[in-house]
Design an enzyme around this catalytic site. Sequence first.
Site, short mmCIF file in Angstrom:
data_model
loop_
_atom_site.label_atom_id
_atom_site.label_comp_id
_atom_site.label_asym_id
_atom_site.label_seq_id
_atom_site.Cartn_x
_atom_site.Cartn_y
_atom_site.Cartn_z
N GLU A 30 21.85 -7.15 46.77
CA GLU A 30 23.08 -6.99 45.98
C GLU A 30 24.23 -7.62 46.74
O GLU A 30 24.38 -7.42 47.95
CB GLU A 30 23.34 -5.51 45.72
CG GLU A 30 24.74 -5.15 45.27
CD GLU A 30 25.15 -5.81 43.97
OE1 GLU A 30 26.35 -6.09 43.81
OE2 GLU A 30 24.27 -6.06 43.11
N TYR A 209 33.78 8.85 22.49
CA TYR A 209 32.73 9.83 22.75
C TYR A 209 32.94 10.43 24.13
O TYR A 209 33.63 9.87 24.98
CB TYR A 209 31.33 9.21 22.62
CG TYR A 209 31.04 8.00 23.49
CD1 TYR A 209 30.55 8.14 24.78
CD2 TYR A 209 31.25 6.71 23.00
CE1 TYR A 209 30.28 7.04 25.57
CE2 TYR A 209 30.98 5.60 23.78
CZ TYR A 209 30.49 5.76 25.06
OH TYR A 209 30.22 4.66 25.84
N ASP A 286 20.93 -8.13 31.20
CA ASP A 286 21.95 -9.02 30.67
C ASP A 286 21.72 -10.48 31.02
O ASP A 286 22.14 -11.37 30.29
CB ASP A 286 23.34 -8.60 31.18
CG ASP A 286 23.92 -7.43 30.41
OD1 ASP A 286 23.31 -7.02 29.39
OD2 ASP A 286 24.97 -6.91 30.82
#
Length: 392
Positions: A30, A209, A286
Amino acid sequence: MRAIVVGAGIGGLAATLNLNRAGHEVTLVEQTPRFTEAGAGIQLAPNATRVLRRLDLLGAVAAQAARPSHVSFRTWSDGAEICRYALGHEVEDEFGAPYLQVHRADLQQALAAAVPPESVRLDTPAVGIDQDDGAAYVTTASGERLAADLVVAADGIRSAARQWLFGADEAVFSRTAAYRALLTADDVADLDLPDTGVWLGPGRHFVHYWVRRRELLNIVAVFGTDTATESWTAEAEPGEQLRTFDGWDPRVRGALERTGQVFRWGIYTRAPLARWNVGRVTLLGDSAHAMVPFQAQGAAQAILDAAVLGDCLAGATPAQVPDALDRYVRRRLATATNMQARSARAGEDFHLPDGAEARARNARMAAHAAEHRFMPVATAWAADVLDERATW
């Protein structure tokens, strides 16, 4: 077998856990120096929460989540209810897992906590991926060349790996953007908001929400625009959200008026691909199929990718990796591509101008809800769940 996963977002973390579960040694690289809180709310339908249960993480995620009772679709100007669908125990009874609404950071934390610390290499940007017949390699910014039997590129919508594999290919602006903010329960206690709301209007829609055990209300106000930056941290101009949603129902305006920091997020997608893998390297999440969020399935589809990837690689030898990745892509590509298209159509439907088309949409939605307990997208939850039961 050795695997390298590039990118420690939700998809990369889920891929690491599923590959570990399949018995493989995984290194997660990462580029950022630490796991940081980014974004806000995520909705997790049963197709995703079933995978979390399989990873023994459902309890940890649910403990930090909200469990909605229903979703109410409403008209923009007066808040009249078009229809409503169940999201509570009825969903769990039908699909075998709950519908949860979570803060992105809480989900990421639960996933990251389950990854063995020795498997994670933070502050390690990947600057190249290549392969030969026997191995795949990730080159880091420091010049180190890491070798493995396969590489999973979960490096997000701006995926460099996608370009390394398939050539120049830019993210596509959806011509929509969203104002994002979080409000406390006390902030909105007097607004009489439905449990989960989707308010539809000309060129815009407004979603709210609960997350984090109903302590925070996540709001997402989507609007059409010609320009917007794809950024989690770009802030809106003061009062911009009120000007954009001028004339909307007082409850929507009330929520927008009470926001403090408001982020302005340009919504980008990626064009569908005919394949996600080359040899020992594959895309996931993605990087493969970024979609607009109008069916609340982006994170769920990445989690499903990870589960199917682990399934296809269970018991595989290094020599079998290319064929195993072919199976993974065959099982996931059509489903994810269909969800990309479904999400784009939903955005168009939500933003119809007032008049005959909007009235016809509202009548169609009301008629569907009169016959069905669950949203039309629940057919996808069911298909994913049935596929899981058949193959796992």
